[in-house]
Design a protein around this motif. Structure first.
Motif, PDB file in Angstrom:
ATOM      1  N   ILE A  53      41.310  49.583  65.152  1.00  0.00           N
ATOM      2  CA  ILE A  53      41.742  48.333  65.768  1.00  0.00           C
ATOM      3  C   ILE A  53      42.353  48.651  67.129  1.00  0.00           C
ATOM      4  O   ILE A  53      42.862  49.748  67.355  1.00  0.00           O
ATOM      5  CB  ILE A  53      42.760  47.570  64.897  1.00  0.00           C
ATOM      6  CG1 ILE A  53      44.008  48.418  64.648  1.00  0.00           C
ATOM      7  CG2 ILE A  53      42.135  47.129  63.590  1.00  0.00           C
ATOM      8  CD1 ILE A  53      45.122  47.670  63.940  1.00  0.00           C
ATOM      9  N   PHE A  54      42.251  47.697  68.040  1.00  0.00           N
ATOM     10  CA  PHE A  54      42.885  47.836  69.345  1.00  0.00           C
ATOM     11  C   PHE A  54      44.342  47.402  69.246  1.00  0.00           C
ATOM     12  O   PHE A  54      44.651  46.364  68.647  1.00  0.00           O
ATOM     13  CB  PHE A  54      42.182  46.971  70.391  1.00  0.00           C
ATOM     14  CG  PHE A  54      40.832  47.469  70.800  1.00  0.00           C
ATOM     15  CD1 PHE A  54      40.714  48.491  71.725  1.00  0.00           C
ATOM     16  CD2 PHE A  54      39.686  46.903  70.268  1.00  0.00           C
ATOM     17  CE1 PHE A  54      39.470  48.947  72.115  1.00  0.00           C
ATOM     18  CE2 PHE A  54      38.435  47.348  70.656  1.00  0.00           C
ATOM     19  CZ  PHE A  54      38.327  48.379  71.578  1.00  0.00           C
ATOM     20  N   ILE A  55      45.222  48.177  69.847  1.00  0.00           N
ATOM     21  CA  ILE A  55      46.625  47.767  69.907  1.00  0.00           C
ATOM     22  C   ILE A  55      46.780  46.574  70.843  1.00  0.00           C
ATOM     23  O   ILE A  55      47.549  45.649  70.590  1.00  0.00           O
ATOM     24  CB  ILE A  55      47.513  48.951  70.355  1.00  0.00           C
ATOM     25  CG1 ILE A  55      47.615  49.960  69.208  1.00  0.00           C
ATOM     26  CG2 ILE A  55      48.900  48.474  70.769  1.00  0.00           C
ATOM     27  CD1 ILE A  55      48.495  51.144  69.501  1.00  0.00           C
ATOM     28  N   LEU A  98      43.684  58.019  69.938  1.00  0.00           N
ATOM     29  CA  LEU A  98      43.692  57.428  68.607  1.00  0.00           C
ATOM     30  C   LEU A  98      45.004  57.763  67.910  1.00  0.00           C
ATOM     31  O   LEU A  98      45.452  58.902  67.907  1.00  0.00           O
ATOM     32  CB  LEU A  98      42.516  57.985  67.799  1.00  0.00           C
ATOM     33  CG  LEU A  98      42.147  57.277  66.501  1.00  0.00           C
ATOM     34  CD1 LEU A  98      41.644  55.872  66.791  1.00  0.00           C
ATOM     35  CD2 LEU A  98      41.066  58.072  65.778  1.00  0.00           C
ATOM     36  N   GLU A  99      45.582  56.751  67.340  1.00  0.00           N
ATOM     37  CA  GLU A  99      46.829  56.922  66.595  1.00  0.00           C
ATOM     38  C   GLU A  99      46.586  56.521  65.148  1.00  0.00           C
ATOM     39  O   GLU A  99      45.987  55.478  64.879  1.00  0.00           O
ATOM     40  CB  GLU A  99      47.913  56.039  67.219  1.00  0.00           C
ATOM     41  CG  GLU A  99      49.256  56.114  66.543  1.00  0.00           C
ATOM     42  CD  GLU A  99      50.244  55.144  67.177  1.00  0.00           C
ATOM     43  OE1 GLU A  99      50.330  53.995  66.684  1.00  0.00           O
ATOM     44  OE2 GLU A  99      50.893  55.513  68.167  1.00  0.00           O
ATOM     45  N   GLU A 100      47.020  57.351  64.225  1.00  0.00           N
ATOM     46  CA  GLU A 100      46.853  57.037  62.809  1.00  0.00           C
ATOM     47  C   GLU A 100      48.214  56.824  62.166  1.00  0.00           C
ATOM     48  O   GLU A 100      49.096  57.679  62.231  1.00  0.00           O
ATOM     49  CB  GLU A 100      46.112  58.161  62.079  1.00  0.00           C
ATOM     50  CG  GLU A 100      45.881  57.838  60.600  1.00  0.00           C
ATOM     51  CD  GLU A 100      45.238  58.982  59.843  1.00  0.00           C
ATOM     52  OE1 GLU A 100      45.093  60.067  60.442  1.00  0.00           O
ATOM     53  OE2 GLU A 100      44.901  58.793  58.662  1.00  0.00           O
ATOM     54  N   TYR A 122      43.691  53.472  61.765  1.00  0.00           N
ATOM     55  CA  TYR A 122      43.457  54.047  63.084  1.00  0.00           C
ATOM     56  C   TYR A 122      43.634  52.970  64.152  1.00  0.00           C
ATOM     57  O   TYR A 122      43.064  51.883  64.044  1.00  0.00           O
ATOM     58  CB  TYR A 122      42.050  54.634  63.178  1.00  0.00           C
ATOM     59  CG  TYR A 122      41.824  55.846  62.306  1.00  0.00           C
ATOM     60  CD1 TYR A 122      42.301  57.096  62.685  1.00  0.00           C
ATOM     61  CD2 TYR A 122      41.128  55.737  61.106  1.00  0.00           C
ATOM     62  CE1 TYR A 122      42.090  58.212  61.890  1.00  0.00           C
ATOM     63  CE2 TYR A 122      40.912  56.849  60.305  1.00  0.00           C
ATOM     64  CZ  TYR A 122      41.397  58.083  60.704  1.00  0.00           C
ATOM     65  OH  TYR A 122      41.190  59.179  59.912  1.00  0.00           O
ATOM     66  N   LYS A 123      44.408  53.312  65.175  1.00  0.00           N
ATOM     67  CA  LYS A 123      44.656  52.378  66.270  1.00  0.00           C
ATOM     68  C   LYS A 123      44.276  53.031  67.594  1.00  0.00           C
ATOM     69  O   LYS A 123      44.644  54.175  67.856  1.00  0.00           O
ATOM     70  CB  LYS A 123      46.128  51.965  66.298  1.00  0.00           C
ATOM     71  CG  LYS A 123      46.580  51.215  65.053  1.00  0.00           C
ATOM     72  CD  LYS A 123      48.046  50.837  65.144  1.00  0.00           C
ATOM     73  CE  LYS A 123      48.500  50.081  63.901  1.00  0.00           C
ATOM     74  NZ  LYS A 123      49.939  49.714  63.984  1.00  0.00           N
ATOM     75  N   ILE A 124      43.530  52.284  68.415  1.00  0.00           N
ATOM     76  CA  ILE A 124      43.154  52.765  69.742  1.00  0.00           C
ATOM     77  C   ILE A 124      44.261  52.386  70.716  1.00  0.00           C
ATOM     78  O   ILE A 124      44.522  51.201  70.949  1.00  0.00           O
ATOM     79  CB  ILE A 124      41.815  52.155  70.191  1.00  0.00           C
ATOM     80  CG1 ILE A 124      40.691  52.603  69.248  1.00  0.00           C
ATOM     81  CG2 ILE A 124      41.488  52.558  71.623  1.00  0.00           C
ATOM     82  CD1 ILE A 124      39.356  51.948  69.522  1.00  0.00           C
ATOM     83  N   THR A 125      44.918  53.400  71.257  1.00  0.00           N
ATOM     84  CA  THR A 125      46.031  53.145  72.170  1.00  0.00           C
ATOM     85  C   THR A 125      45.581  53.095  73.622  1.00  0.00           C
ATOM     86  O   THR A 125      46.215  52.457  74.453  1.00  0.00           O
ATOM     87  CB  THR A 125      47.116  54.227  72.010  1.00  0.00           C
ATOM     88  OG1 THR A 125      46.538  55.516  72.288  1.00  0.00           O
ATOM     89  CG2 THR A 125      47.666  54.230  70.588  1.00  0.00           C
ATOM     90  N   ASN A 126      44.490  53.770  73.934  1.00  0.00           N
ATOM     91  CA  ASN A 126      43.947  53.767  75.291  1.00  0.00           C
ATOM     92  C   ASN A 126      42.494  54.221  75.214  1.00  0.00           C
ATOM     93  O   ASN A 126      42.135  54.985  74.316  1.00  0.00           O
ATOM     94  CB  ASN A 126      44.748  54.699  76.193  1.00  0.00           C
ATOM     95  CG  ASN A 126      44.485  54.441  77.665  1.00  0.00           C
ATOM     96  OD1 ASN A 126      43.812  53.474  78.023  1.00  0.00           O
ATOM     97  ND2 ASN A 126      44.996  55.307  78.518  1.00  0.00           N
TER      98      ASN A 126
END
Length: 205
Positions: free
Chosen positions: A33-35, A52-54, A59-63
């Motif tokens: 998902i996009f932050i 990517l941040e988990e 999983y989150k896309i930070t940039n």
């Protein structure tokens, strides 16, 4: 912790949801998902470079940045592009890292050669090699003998590029087509597959 990653977009739910299904080069197929709202329209098939941040298995896309969009391959043969992306989406497993690099590298190779007119034989072997990269062939399955026969006769290997000018005997071509159809029919979501209703074609039109 943010990690730099490369991935290919297999499915884009935007704008209904800020969610993507990606083939990550190292992590395999993942859902992200996009932050924040993305700044660009992200097409299916696009290669992303992203952080990517988990957290809690989410999983989150930070940039992110768009590295490549397969416009050349889409222009030459849109049906073939859809075939390989759909096959990867349906036949790869979530978070399966074992086969991710080989699959990612094969798609990148096809993108790199996307300005060329792929022969039908090259397309068939590429889809078969994609199944090989995804780990679909197993000794306990009925298709193993046919797959072994093709691999040994053609030297088909996930580490070796397929020659662009390859020409198959009719017997081998029919065997490959039969094997691909058999593998597709075995998938539980076969009825949702769209692109294999189209015949093999040398160009986009």
């Amino acid at each position: 912790m943010d990690l730099p990653n490369y991935s290919i977009v297999l499915k884009n739910f935007y704008p209904n949801k800020q969610k993507l299904i990606l083939l990550d080069k190292n992590l395999g197929k993942i859902e992200c998902i996009f932050i924040s709202k993305p700044n660009h329209h992200i097409c299916t098939g696009t290669i992303l470079n992203y952080l990517l941040e988990e957290k809690s298995q989410i999983y989150k896309i930070t940039n992110y940045s768009i590295e490549y969009t397969p416009i050349l391959l889409a222009t030459q043969n849109i049906f073939f592009l859809h075939k390989i992306l759909e096959t990867t989406l349906f036949f790869s497993s979530f978070d399966s890292q074992e086969h991710s690099k080989h699959t990612f590298n094969l798609l990148c190779y096809l993108y790199h050669k996307g300005n060329l007119n792929f022969s039908i034989n090259f397309q068939q072997l590429s889809v078969l090699k994609l199944f090989l990269c995804l780990g679909i062939f197993h000794e306990e399955k009925n298709d193993w003998e046919d797959a072994q026969q093709i691999q040994s006769s053609l030297g088909l290997d996930k580490f070796v590029d397929i020659p662009l000018n390859i020409k198959l005997e009719l017997k081998t071509e029919l065997l490959i087509d039969k094997l691909i159809k058999k593998l597709l029919l075995e998938h539980p979501s076969y009825n949702y597959l769209k692109t294999f209703n189209f015949n093999w074609t040398n160009n986009a039109i």
